[in-house]
Design an enzyme around this catalytic site. Structure first.
Site, short mmCIF file in Angstrom:
data_model
loop_
_atom_site.label_atom_id
_atom_site.label_comp_id
_atom_site.label_asym_id
_atom_site.label_seq_id
_atom_site.Cartn_x
_atom_site.Cartn_y
_atom_site.Cartn_z
N LYS A 172 0.87 -1.18 0.00
CA LYS A 172 0.00 0.00 0.00
C LYS A 172 0.90 1.23 0.00
O LYS A 172 1.40 1.66 1.03
CB LYS A 172 -0.90 -0.01 1.24
N CYS B 94 13.01 11.37 6.61
CA CYS B 94 13.05 11.02 8.03
C CYS B 94 14.47 11.06 8.57
O CYS B 94 14.68 11.07 9.78
CB CYS B 94 12.44 9.64 8.27
#
Length: 496
Positions: free
Chosen positions: A174, A282
């Site tokens: 996903k 990140c």
């Protein structure tokens, strides 16, 4: 007329009619470039069912057969890497050189997974008891879900998918609904490489798709990368439904600059790591911790370098930093600049109002100085081109600042003192540490992951821990009668 991006289920585009869909933007122009189908219960069920049906065949495929597919995929990916990088730029906005670097690091992880035959070897103890052998084997989990973020639409899926496939699992991926095309492109390459239908499925959507995977009885594990609140939700929901979960969360990465550091090197690193990919990483440096007395000089050097950055459309080779991914994210990041000013931080460089041709989601590089730990620009993961400078009076002061932070993803220290660097790497409570390296992303044969609120679960991503996550160990104890039946075969033995 905009394009439609559909799911990839059972080896082909899913042709059903979507009850819901989302808009995919070109961040440099602000225009809608496509509509992406959003999965509901029926699409989740179809994707998981396809993966479940393909599992026995793929699990039963030999290691030699599985790695042949991975090798073929690696060659196709390398041959079409520029095409994939352009897809990433068109939907994410990062400049093409940055996207190309993302794809290169993704290829590293595929290459590591190609060594599955070596990595999946078990242990063996001959004659542990009289006539008894004991050995261990690593077996796949089954159907696994991978939920990846918008900031690395090519690399992060390939942190997980190659390892999961190499171990004999089948996958439902996903991707982020903000930039979904890279996932479909890679699924098509896997099919071209010989991956059987249903072994890898791509399911688009939002929370409904995520929850469908988290609660489905046939999904045995979840790998996730995203913000800390969502990572915590994924971990708690998935484990509550009996799944193995690795959920990588947010970050607030500090870069400590000691007085003996090469300040030109440190300034270059701060700008590169703070504003690359518009700060949507990140592992971006969010906070530079300047240890007295270097703060003023370091801020001046960072400011001078920022003035030369070229912000523009990522497809322009002259651009060094592109736009933010969506209008909503642009508004969120801009609000943090407002909050930083209101809280009393010194706004050294203001990226608001930057003028770039087109109606894209533009925010220029922004620099704050004298940032304090109670300010929201320090406490929150902004995920944009906003760099904060905090002042520290000593090494110990800087270390305490980092260790008090709830995040523990990445950090770096810039120094010429080996003893200080060695002390830092041992004392800092962070999972990935750079010494004169601002973005210490591990190479493919180590594993990626932080500590504290940057990781939920016990396993880091890719590398050795990735293979461990996607397998479970079985120990076999055996004794056999002393007899043998073997036919004659004079051919040279071969793997098949």
């Amino acid at each position: 007329m905009t394009d439609r991006i559909s799911h990839w289920i059972d080896g082909k585009p899913f042709t059903g009619t979507a009850a819901r869909s989302g808009e995919v933007f070109d961040p440099a122009t602000g225009q809608v470039r496509a509509h992406v189908d959003f999965a509901g219960d029926a699409e989740v069920e179809a994707a998981v069912a396809a993966a479940k049906a393909a599992l026995p065949g793929w699990r039963g495929t030999s290691l030699a057969g599985r790695t042949r597919v991975l090798f073929a995929f690696r060659e196709l990916l390398a041959a079409r890497k520029h095409e994939l990088a352009k897809i990433v730029t068109s939907e994410h906005g990062k400049v093409e050189s940055d996207a190309a670097g993302e794809v290169a690091r993704a290829i590293e992880n595929v290459e590591y997974a190609c060594g599955a035959a070596q990595l999946l070897k078990g242990g063996f103890s001959e004659n542990a008891s009289t006539g008894v052998d004991v050995y261990s084997i690593a077996q796949p989990l089954g159907v696994v879900g991978v939920i990846s973020p918008f900031n690395f639409p090519a690399m992060v899926p390939l942190w997980f998918v190659p390892n999961a496939l190499a171990c004999g699992n089948t996958v439902v991926l996903k991707p982020s609904e903000k930039d979904p095309s890279a996932a479909v492109f890679m699924a098509e390459l896997f099919a071209e490489a010989g991956l059987p239908a249903g072994v890898l499925n791509v399911l688009h959507g939002d929370k409904a798709a995520v929850d469908g995977l988290l609660t489905h009885d046939d999904v045995k594990a979840i790998s996730f990368v995203g913000s800390t609140p969502i990572a915590r939700y994924v971990y708690e929901t998935g484990t509550r439904h009996g799944k193995r979960v690795q959920a990588l969360g947010g970050a607030k990465n500090h870069m400590v600059v000691l007085p003996d550091a090469d300040l030109d090197l440190a300034a270059d690193a701060a700008v590169s790591a703070g504003f690359g990919s518009a700060g949507e990483r990140c592992m971006a440096v969010s906070v530079v911790v300047a240890v007295d007395p270097v703060g003023d000089e370091l801020v001046a050097k960072i400011t001078e370098r920022m003035s030369r950055l070229r912000v523009g459309d990522g497809r322009d080779p002259e651009s060094e930093m592109g736009p933010l991914v969506t209008a909503a994210h642009h508004e969120r990041v801009s609000s943090y600049v407002d909050a930083g000013v209101s809280s009393g931080a010194s706004l050294v460089v203001d990226g608001r109002g930057i003028e770039v041709p087109g109606d894209g989601f533009w925010l220029g590089p922004t620099l704050f100085d004298h940032v304090r730990p109670e300010m929201s620009i320090y406490t929150d993961e902004i995920f944009g081109p906003v760099l904060a400078v905090a002042r520290a009076t000593s090494y110990d002061d800087a270390l305490d600042l980092i260790n008090a932070n709830p995040y523990g993803n990445g950090t770096a220290i810039f120094t010429g003192d080996g003893a200080a660097a060695r002390r830092f790497q041992n004392e800092v409570e962070v999972g990935m540490v750079g010494v004169n390296v601002p973005i210490p992303v591990p190479v493919g044969y180590y594993s990626f992951g932080g500590w504290k609120d940057s990781l939920f679960g016990d396993s880091h991503a890719y590398g050795p821990e990735g293979f461990h996550f996607f397998t479970r160990t079985k120990v076999v104890t055996s004794r056999w009668p002393n007899r043998s039946h073997a036919g004659v075969n004079l051919g040279f033995p071969r793997n098949s």
